[in-house]
Write a protein that holds these residues in place. Structure first.
Motif, PDB file in Angstrom:
ATOM      1  N   LEU A 229       0.830  -1.209   0.000  1.00  0.00           N
ATOM      2  CA  LEU A 229       0.000   0.000   0.000  1.00  0.00           C
ATOM      3  C   LEU A 229       0.866   1.263   0.000  1.00  0.00           C
ATOM      4  O   LEU A 229       1.754   1.412   0.839  1.00  0.00           O
ATOM      5  N   ASN A 230       0.595   2.124  -0.968  1.00  0.00           N
ATOM      6  CA  ASN A 230       1.233   3.442  -1.006  1.00  0.00           C
ATOM      7  C   ASN A 230       0.111   4.451  -0.769  1.00  0.00           C
ATOM      8  O   ASN A 230      -0.682   4.744  -1.657  1.00  0.00           O
ATOM      9  N   VAL A 231       0.014   4.907   0.493  1.00  0.00           N
ATOM     10  CA  VAL A 231      -1.098   5.789   0.875  1.00  0.00           C
ATOM     11  C   VAL A 231      -0.629   7.243   0.790  1.00  0.00           C
ATOM     12  O   VAL A 231       0.335   7.631   1.452  1.00  0.00           O
ATOM     13  N   GLU A 232      -1.312   8.021  -0.037  1.00  0.00           N
ATOM     14  CA  GLU A 232      -0.939   9.431  -0.197  1.00  0.00           C
ATOM     15  C   GLU A 232      -1.721  10.278   0.807  1.00  0.00           C
ATOM     16  O   GLU A 232      -2.917  10.057   1.008  1.00  0.00           O
ATOM     17  N   PHE A 233      -1.012  11.215   1.454  1.00  0.00           N
ATOM     18  CA  PHE A 233      -1.691  12.068   2.440  1.00  0.00           C
ATOM     19  C   PHE A 233      -1.057  13.441   2.484  1.00  0.00           C
ATOM     20  O   PHE A 233       0.116  13.611   2.147  1.00  0.00           O
ATOM     21  N   SER A 257       8.448  20.783  10.578  1.00  0.00           N
ATOM     22  CA  SER A 257       8.735  19.505   9.890  1.00  0.00           C
ATOM     23  C   SER A 257       7.425  18.940   9.357  1.00  0.00           C
ATOM     24  O   SER A 257       6.412  18.949  10.057  1.00  0.00           O
ATOM     25  N   ALA A 258       7.485  18.452   8.140  1.00  0.00           N
ATOM     26  CA  ALA A 258       6.293  17.868   7.509  1.00  0.00           C
ATOM     27  C   ALA A 258       6.503  16.382   7.278  1.00  0.00           C
ATOM     28  O   ALA A 258       7.584  15.952   6.883  1.00  0.00           O
ATOM     29  N   THR A 259       5.447  15.605   7.542  1.00  0.00           N
ATOM     30  CA  THR A 259       5.415  14.203   7.103  1.00  0.00           C
ATOM     31  C   THR A 259       4.336  14.189   6.040  1.00  0.00           C
ATOM     32  O   THR A 259       3.194  14.576   6.326  1.00  0.00           O
ATOM     33  N   ALA A 260       4.684  13.777   4.833  1.00  0.00           N
ATOM     34  CA  ALA A 260       3.709  13.841   3.744  1.00  0.00           C
ATOM     35  C   ALA A 260       4.035  12.777   2.706  1.00  0.00           C
ATOM     36  O   ALA A 260       5.154  12.296   2.616  1.00  0.00           O
ATOM     37  N   ASN A 261       3.029  12.403   1.928  1.00  0.00           N
ATOM     38  CA  ASN A 261       3.254  11.500   0.791  1.00  0.00           C
ATOM     39  C   ASN A 261       2.313  11.932  -0.329  1.00  0.00           C
ATOM     40  O   ASN A 261       1.106  11.884  -0.141  1.00  0.00           O
ATOM     41  N   PRO A 262       2.799  12.388  -1.492  1.00  0.00           N
ATOM     42  CA  PRO A 262       4.215  12.505  -1.866  1.00  0.00           C
ATOM     43  C   PRO A 262       4.967  13.447  -0.911  1.00  0.00           C
ATOM     44  O   PRO A 262       4.382  14.375  -0.358  1.00  0.00           O
ATOM     45  N   GLN A 315      -2.180  13.474  -6.845  1.00  0.00           N
ATOM     46  CA  GLN A 315      -2.862  13.327  -8.141  1.00  0.00           C
ATOM     47  C   GLN A 315      -3.099  14.703  -8.774  1.00  0.00           C
ATOM     48  O   GLN A 315      -4.213  15.060  -9.173  1.00  0.00           O
ATOM     49  N   ASN A 316      -1.990  15.493  -8.760  1.00  0.00           N
ATOM     50  CA  ASN A 316      -1.961  16.819  -9.383  1.00  0.00           C
ATOM     51  C   ASN A 316      -2.869  17.865  -8.748  1.00  0.00           C
ATOM     52  O   ASN A 316      -3.125  18.907  -9.342  1.00  0.00           O
ATOM     53  N   LYS A 317      -3.360  17.581  -7.541  1.00  0.00           N
ATOM     54  CA  LYS A 317      -4.140  18.608  -6.828  1.00  0.00           C
ATOM     55  C   LYS A 317      -3.373  18.982  -5.576  1.00  0.00           C
ATOM     56  O   LYS A 317      -2.828  18.109  -4.902  1.00  0.00           O
ATOM     57  N   PRO A 318      -3.351  20.304  -5.241  1.00  0.00           N
ATOM     58  CA  PRO A 318      -2.639  20.695  -4.016  1.00  0.00           C
ATOM     59  C   PRO A 318      -3.466  20.367  -2.760  1.00  0.00           C
ATOM     60  O   PRO A 318      -4.680  20.544  -2.754  1.00  0.00           O
TER      61      PRO A 318
END
Length: 433
Positions: A229-233, A257-262, A315-318
């Motif tokens: 699983l690659n969960v984007e958040f 500090s940020a934790t984010a994906n991407p 998915q190309n949305k901020p």
């Protein structure tokens, strides 16, 4: 005597003929894996009739070689009474009901039939397959369906789902989070199993595996199929500062500090809602950190709200997040109001006021005539009723943790009754002119 001998033989034979045929050993139900060999036991006492095995009530023949069936034999390895059926390399056609039968014979000898014995043939299913592929890219909060199939099992495989910690995900009948279906494959006695799990994905599941685990009686241990699983958040932010305790004049550094994906994120800083550029140092755009620096911070920054804003693209949305931090800058106390000297009539109530600004919040202590052992009050104002016993000098001491205390003093006087001033000089009155 010769006649006598024949008579004995005849008696012996007729006695033999009337003895009942019985089974010493008969077959029972057996489960066997495809391709294995199996023997169904059948031993007969006092046999007179022909022995024949049936498969689903169809006779297999009476010769021990069973010439019509290449994989079947009645070799009688255990002697003349042994008619056990040996089956080599079991196939699905052997998944049937077998019976050992002994035919009737002359002299009224009845036929006998063994118990029915069911041969259950197990066939290992193919390895389980997750039809979504081996990776799933999905946004936090999305509901996803993942399907796992196990083909051609007999019996069908049993499927369990395991989370990223290899804990079983339980079926919830109300939510119907896991649905299992079986499909019969025509003319093969085998079945496919299709298991579908529904999940609402959280960011904790990022970079973990979802496992479909198939179990089957023919497997030594369960066989797994895995999807990653690659969960984007959106960014999750945390603001930290150094030094831990910030004082006026310190060089202060705030790090967001940020934790984010991407993981590629952009930052902005605001001081009291005004965008700040000059104090921002953010050299490395790949490290999910940005820094705001205040060299020699002033006490005017105390209580100011700092905002860290961050955004990534999914998915190309901020997608944006923000975190707030209120600055707590410690500074030394300074008087904003000092008590003044007061003269008043006896019995009059007066108030001495003492106020200071400092951080942490100042505490106040009042003393009289320099006696620091006797505390009069701990508030910023002191009420006094003027009398002989209350006149004198009053000290207000201000304490702020971590700084030197400051003091200020005021005097309280009492007006007396009118006094006649005595003088040694004679008062001369003269008329002018």
């Amino acid at each position: 005597s010769h006649q006598m001998y024949l008579m004995t033989i005849l008696l012996y034979l007729t006695g033999q003929a009337t003895a009942t045929q019985t089974f010493q050993e008969e077959p029972s139900d057996v489960t066997v894996n495809l391709g294995d060999n199996v023997t169904l036991p059948c031993k007969v006492s006092n046999r007179n009739g022909e022995v024949q095995w049936t498969r689903d009530d169809f006779g297999l023949g009476i010769d021990r070689q069973l010439s019509g069936f290449s994989r079947y034999k009645m070799l009688g390895r255990g002697g003349a009474d042994d008619f056990s059926l040996e089956i080599a390399a079991v196939s699905l056609e052997d998944d049937a009901r077998f019976q050992c039968q002994v035919g009737a014979a002359g002299g009224g000898v009845g036929a006998i039939q063994s118990a029915n014995a069911t041969v259950t043939v197990q066939l290992a299913p193919d390895q389980p397959v997750i039809t979504n592929g081996d990776k799933l890219q999905v946004m936090e909060g999305s509901e996803v369906e993942v399907t796992c199939k196990s083909f051609r099992g007999k019996p069908p495989a049993e499927i369990k789902w395991l989370d990223g910690s290899n804990e079983e995900i339980k079926k919830d009948k109300k939510k119907k989070n896991i649905v299992d279906e079986t499909e019969d494959i025509e003319n093969t006695k085998t079945q496919n199993v299709i298991s579908t799990i529904k999940l609402t994905v959280t960011k904790d599941q990022h970079d973990t595996n979802l496992t479909c685990q198939a179990s089957h009686p023919t497997y030594k241990e369960p066989i797994n199929a895995v999807i990653h699983l690659n969960v984007e958040f959106k960014p999750e932010l945390k603001i930290e500062h150094e030094p831990e305790e910030m004082k006026e004049g310190d060089d202060v550094k705030l790090t967001c500090s940020a934790t984010a994906n991407p993981s590629r994120v952009t930052f902005k800083w605001y001081i009291a809602d005004i965008l700040e550029y000059d104090k921002v140092t953010d050299d490395d755009l790949e490290d999910q950190k940005s820094t705001l620096e205040f060299p020699g911070i002033g006490k005017d920054m105390n209580g100011k709200v700092i905002k860290c804003w961050s955004s990534n693209k999914i998915q190309n949305k901020p997608f944006e997040s923000e975190a707030l931090h209120t600055l707590n800058i410690q500074y030394e106390p300074k008087f904003t109001k000092e008590p003044k000297d007061v003269s008043a009539d006896p019995g009059k109530k007066i108030t001495l006021e003492c106020e200071a600004d400092g951080n942490p919040s100042p505490t106040y202590t009042w003393f009289r005539n320099g006696d620091m052992t006797k505390v009069l009050d701990n508030s910023s104002s002191l009420a006094i009723s003027v009398s002989d016993s209350t006149i004198g000098s009053y000290t207000c001491r201000v304490t702020v943790k971590g700084y030197k205390e400051i003091t200020t003093t005021a005097k309280v006087y009492k007006f007396g009754p009118p006094k006649i001033l005595e003088t040694t000089e004679k008062i001369q009155m003269a008329k002018i002119g």
